[in-house]
Design a protein around this motif. Structure first.
Motif, PDB file in Angstrom:
ATOM      1  N   UNK A   1       1.181  -1.097  -0.328  1.00 50.44           N
ATOM      2  CA  UNK A   1       0.225   0.151  -0.737  1.00 50.44           C
ATOM      3  C   UNK A   1       0.959   0.958  -0.029  1.00 50.44           C
ATOM      4  N   UNK A   2       0.391   2.125  -0.273  1.00 51.95           N
ATOM      5  CA  UNK A   2       1.321   3.606  -0.106  1.00 51.95           C
ATOM      6  C   UNK A   2      -0.188   4.881  -0.217  1.00 51.95           C
ATOM      7  N   UNK A   3       1.090   5.502   0.499  1.00 48.44           N
ATOM      8  CA  UNK A   3      -0.059   6.814   0.531  1.00 48.44           C
ATOM      9  C   UNK A   3      -0.574   7.494  -1.421  1.00 48.44           C
ATOM     10  N   UNK A   4      -1.355   8.461  -1.252  1.00 49.12           N
ATOM     11  CA  UNK A   4      -1.973   9.176  -2.702  1.00 49.12           C
ATOM     12  C   UNK A   4      -1.636  10.261  -2.824  1.00 49.12           C
ATOM     13  N   UNK A   5      -0.797  10.612  -2.376  1.00 48.33           N
ATOM     14  CA  UNK A   5      -0.173  12.148  -2.780  1.00 48.33           C
ATOM     15  C   UNK A   5      -0.285  12.098  -4.842  1.00 48.33           C
ATOM     16  N   UNK A   6      -0.833  13.581  -5.277  1.00 51.34           N
ATOM     17  CA  UNK A   6      -0.580  13.260  -6.620  1.00 51.34           C
ATOM     18  C   UNK A   6       0.353  14.056  -6.218  1.00 51.34           C
ATOM     19  N   UNK A   7       1.841  13.682  -6.857  1.00 57.13           N
ATOM     20  CA  UNK A   7       2.840  15.412  -7.165  1.00 57.13           C
ATOM     21  C   UNK A   7       3.425  15.719  -8.763  1.00 57.13           C
ATOM     22  N   UNK A   8       3.332  16.676  -8.790  1.00 56.30           N
ATOM     23  CA  UNK A   8       3.465  17.400  -9.707  1.00 56.30           C
ATOM     24  C   UNK A   8       5.010  17.288 -10.163  1.00 56.30           C
ATOM     25  N   UNK A   9       5.948  16.871  -9.581  1.00 54.74           N
ATOM     26  CA  UNK A   9       7.503  16.493 -10.101  1.00 54.74           C
ATOM     27  C   UNK A   9       7.712  15.011  -9.742  1.00 54.74           C
ATOM     28  N   UNK A  10       8.866  14.327 -10.400  1.00 50.73           N
ATOM     29  CA  UNK A  10       8.647  12.849  -9.601  1.00 50.73           C
ATOM     30  C   UNK A  10      10.330  13.362  -8.760  1.00 50.73           C
ATOM     31  N   UNK A  11       9.736  12.637  -7.302  1.00 48.08           N
ATOM     32  CA  UNK A  11      11.791  12.834  -6.560  1.00 48.08           C
ATOM     33  C   UNK A  11      12.399  11.895  -7.209  1.00 48.08           C
ATOM     34  N   UNK A  12      13.594  11.348  -6.555  1.00 56.61           N
ATOM     35  CA  UNK A  12      14.320  10.008  -6.846  1.00 56.61           C
ATOM     36  C   UNK A  12      13.708   8.984  -5.850  1.00 56.61           C
TER      37      UNK A  12
END
Length: 163
Positions: free
Chosen positions: A140-151
């Motif tokens: 399972x993962x959190x469900x953040x909506x990121x505009x840019x992916x980190x490393x």
């Protein structure tokens, strides 16, 4: 003896004014009707204003609800874009899904799901924090909506026991 006549001058009262000093009854009635009409007009204006204010409040509420729906739709669209980006990075499979059935686990120090060490407990995929299964797959993962992916990186490892 002679009689003398005495004349006494009695002044006449001044003539009555042609109009009494107070307004006639019909004039008072006319003024009252005028004020009554003005009051009724004001009441009507107040009622119309209250109706307009209520309609404005309803439109503002509808606009706020539409804005909330649009914001939710934007968040869902961003989440779908992120999932698509992850799928493309992993060769077509989203990280949040389990690996295909009967996939062979990799051994000590090797990698589970693409780039995830087998001894990793918590994986940061560049946007969300995910649990890692004992087989090295994303749980399972959190469900953040990121505009840019980190490393991506492993944020927590299992304790290694030697035996």
């Amino acid at each position: 003896k002679t009689a003398r006549a005495i004349c006494i001058y009695i002044p006449r009262p001044p003539p009555a004014p042609s109009r009494p000093p107070y307004a006639p009854f019909t004039l008072v009635q006319s003024e009252l009707r005028h004020f009554s009409d003005e009051i009724e007009s004001m009441r009507s204006t107040i009622t119309e204003t209250a109706g307009m204010q209520m309609r404005i409040a309803l439109k503002e509420q509808e606009a706020a609800e539409a804005e909330a729906r649009a914001s939710e739709a934007n968040a869902q669209a961003a989440a779908l874009k992120m999932r698509l980006a992850r799928m493309q990075m992993e060769g077509g499979r989203p990280q949040s899904e389990d690996p295909p059935p009967n996939s062979p686990p990799t051994e000590g120090g090797a990698l589970g799901s693409p780039g995830i060490p087998l001894d990793c407990l918590s994986w940061f995929d560049g946007c969300n924090m995910c649990n890692v299964t004992p087989e090295g797959a994303i749980g399972s993962c959190t469900k953040m909506a990121c505009t840019e992916m980190g490393k991506p990186y492993c944020s927590e490892f299992r304790a290694v026991t030697t035996g």
